[in-house]
Scaffold this motif. Structure first.
Motif, PDB file in Angstrom:
ATOM      1  N   ILE A  60      47.256  56.273  66.786  1.00 13.43           N
ATOM      2  CA  ILE A  60      46.185  55.372  66.339  1.00 13.43           C
ATOM      3  C   ILE A  60      44.824  55.923  66.762  1.00 13.43           C
ATOM      4  CG2 ILE A  60      45.174  53.077  66.668  1.00 13.43           C
ATOM      5  CD1 ILE A  60      48.167  52.088  66.892  1.00 13.43           C
ATOM      6  N   GLU A  61      44.733  56.398  67.996  1.00 19.17           N
ATOM      7  CA  GLU A  61      43.471  56.958  68.484  1.00 19.17           C
ATOM      8  C   GLU A  61      43.058  58.183  67.670  1.00 19.17           C
ATOM      9  OE1 GLU A  61      44.344  57.617  72.601  1.00 19.17           O
ATOM     10  OE2 GLU A  61      43.871  55.553  73.153  1.00 19.17           O
ATOM     11  N   GLU A  62      44.019  59.044  67.370  1.00 19.00           N
ATOM     12  CA  GLU A  62      43.704  60.247  66.590  1.00 19.00           C
ATOM     13  C   GLU A  62      43.293  59.886  65.161  1.00 19.00           C
ATOM     14  OE1 GLU A  62      43.099  62.966  67.875  1.00 19.00           O
ATOM     15  OE2 GLU A  62      44.174  62.910  69.772  1.00 19.00           O
ATOM     16  N   MET A  63      43.958  58.901  64.572  1.00 11.25           N
ATOM     17  CA  MET A  63      43.564  58.469  63.227  1.00 11.25           C
ATOM     18  C   MET A  63      42.158  57.878  63.252  1.00 11.25           C
ATOM     19  SD  MET A  63      47.095  57.043  61.476  1.00 11.25           S
ATOM     20  CE  MET A  63      47.260  55.661  62.597  1.00 11.25           C
ATOM     21  N   SER A  64      41.816  57.202  64.326  1.00 12.67           N
ATOM     22  CA  SER A  64      40.484  56.645  64.474  1.00 12.67           C
ATOM     23  C   SER A  64      39.433  57.757  64.548  1.00 12.67           C
ATOM     24  CB  SER A  64      40.423  55.771  65.725  1.00 12.67           C
ATOM     25  OG  SER A  64      39.129  55.312  65.957  1.00 12.67           O
ATOM     26  N   GLU A  65      39.745  58.815  65.260  1.00 12.87           N
ATOM     27  CA  GLU A  65      38.823  59.955  65.345  1.00 12.87           C
ATOM     28  C   GLU A  65      38.621  60.607  63.978  1.00 12.87           C
ATOM     29  OE1 GLU A  65      36.964  61.083  67.950  1.00 12.87           O
ATOM     30  OE2 GLU A  65      37.650  59.313  69.024  1.00 12.87           O
ATOM     31  N   LEU A  66      39.699  60.720  63.213  1.00  9.92           N
ATOM     32  CA  LEU A  66      39.575  61.271  61.868  1.00  9.92           C
ATOM     33  C   LEU A  66      38.727  60.351  60.994  1.00  9.92           C
ATOM     34  CD1 LEU A  66      40.252  63.327  59.685  1.00  9.92           C
ATOM     35  CD2 LEU A  66      42.435  62.121  59.337  1.00  9.92           C
ATOM     36  N   THR A  67      38.936  59.059  61.125  1.00  6.27           N
ATOM     37  CA  THR A  67      38.131  58.086  60.380  1.00  6.27           C
ATOM     38  C   THR A  67      36.660  58.247  60.716  1.00  6.27           C
ATOM     39  OG1 THR A  67      39.972  56.530  60.326  1.00  6.27           O
ATOM     40  CG2 THR A  67      37.765  55.618  59.983  1.00  6.27           C
ATOM     41  N   LYS A  68      36.368  58.447  61.980  1.00  7.94           N
ATOM     42  CA  LYS A  68      34.987  58.625  62.433  1.00  7.94           C
ATOM     43  C   LYS A  68      34.340  59.851  61.784  1.00  7.94           C
ATOM     44  CE  LYS A  68      32.494  59.454  66.753  1.00  7.94           C
ATOM     45  NZ  LYS A  68      32.680  59.636  68.190  1.00  7.94           N
ATOM     46  N   VAL A  69      35.059  60.973  61.729  1.00 12.49           N
ATOM     47  CA  VAL A  69      34.523  62.187  61.113  1.00 12.49           C
ATOM     48  C   VAL A  69      34.281  61.964  59.621  1.00 12.49           C
ATOM     49  CG1 VAL A  69      35.081  64.583  60.491  1.00 12.49           C
ATOM     50  CG2 VAL A  69      35.517  63.771  62.807  1.00 12.49           C
ATOM     51  N   LEU A  70      35.216  61.317  58.952  1.00 19.07           N
ATOM     52  CA  LEU A  70      35.061  61.071  57.517  1.00 19.07           C
ATOM     53  C   LEU A  70      33.914  60.105  57.232  1.00 19.07           C
ATOM     54  CD1 LEU A  70      38.818  60.820  56.527  1.00 19.07           C
ATOM     55  CD2 LEU A  70      37.248  62.722  56.039  1.00 19.07           C
ATOM     56  N   THR A  71      33.770  59.112  58.077  1.00 14.58           N
ATOM     57  CA  THR A  71      32.680  58.153  57.915  1.00 14.58           C
ATOM     58  C   THR A  71      31.331  58.838  58.118  1.00 14.58           C
ATOM     59  OG1 THR A  71      34.125  56.373  58.670  1.00 14.58           O
ATOM     60  CG2 THR A  71      31.763  55.944  58.715  1.00 14.58           C
ATOM     61  N   LYS A  72      31.270  59.719  59.114  1.00 14.56           N
ATOM     62  CA  LYS A  72      30.033  60.469  59.356  1.00 14.56           C
ATOM     63  C   LYS A  72      29.676  61.299  58.124  1.00 14.56           C
ATOM     64  CE  LYS A  72      28.943  62.290  63.386  1.00 14.56           C
ATOM     65  NZ  LYS A  72      28.936  63.152  64.574  1.00 14.56           N
ATOM     66  N   TYR A  73      30.667  61.909  57.503  1.00 16.41           N
ATOM     67  CA  TYR A  73      30.418  62.687  56.300  1.00 16.41           C
ATOM     68  C   TYR A  73      29.878  61.794  55.177  1.00 16.41           C
ATOM     69  CZ  TYR A  73      31.126  65.544  52.187  1.00 16.41           C
ATOM     70  OH  TYR A  73      30.924  66.236  51.027  1.00 16.41           O
ATOM     71  N   MET A  74      30.470  60.630  55.013  1.00 19.75           N
ATOM     72  CA  MET A  74      30.039  59.722  53.950  1.00 19.75           C
ATOM     73  C   MET A  74      28.608  59.237  54.180  1.00 19.75           C
ATOM     74  SD  MET A  74      33.592  57.622  53.451  1.00 19.75           S
ATOM     75  CE  MET A  74      32.819  56.276  52.603  1.00 19.75           C
ATOM     76  N   ARG A  75      28.258  59.013  55.433  1.00 21.33           N
ATOM     77  CA  ARG A  75      26.899  58.531  55.749  1.00 21.33           C
ATOM     78  C   ARG A  75      25.855  59.622  55.588  1.00 21.33           C
ATOM     79  NH1 ARG A  75      28.984  56.050  60.579  1.00 21.33           N
ATOM     80  NH2 ARG A  75      28.031  57.794  61.632  1.00 21.33           N
TER      81      ARG A  75
END
Length: 90
Positions: free
Chosen positions: A26-41
């Motif tokens: 779950i923590e690793e998926m959250s980190e991936l989500t964070k990177v993808l969100t940063k890209y989208m922003r």
């Protein structure tokens, strides 16, 4: 698959509890989500190496989960084919 990676996966399944494995996943998926969100922003602040790192962590954890739950490659492939069929045959 690289033998060293396989060794890490085996050790993770043997040395960590199921709860620890799930929390780490779950923590690793959250980190991936964070990177993808940063890209989208703001794609200018996106760093490809961050994406590669987090994807590799998630894929490692997914493989560990697959082993823990005795999920076969064919079960995963069947589901992927089903998703693909539903996506493209509406």
């Amino acid at each position: 698959m690289n033998d060293k990676i396989n060794d890490y996966q085996v050790r993770l399944t043997q040395e960590r509890s199921m709860e620890e494995i799930m929390i780490c996943t779950i923590e690793e998926m959250s980190e991936l989500t964070k990177v993808l969100t940063k890209y989208m922003r703001n794609s200018e602040k996106y760093h490809r190496e961050d994406l590669v790192e987090e994807m590799s962590h998630v894929l490692l954890q997914i493989e560990v989960l697959r082993q823990c739950f005795n999920i076969t490659d064919s079960e995963i492939e069947d589901e992927q084919l089903d998703v693909g069929y539903r996506c493209f045959n509406k």
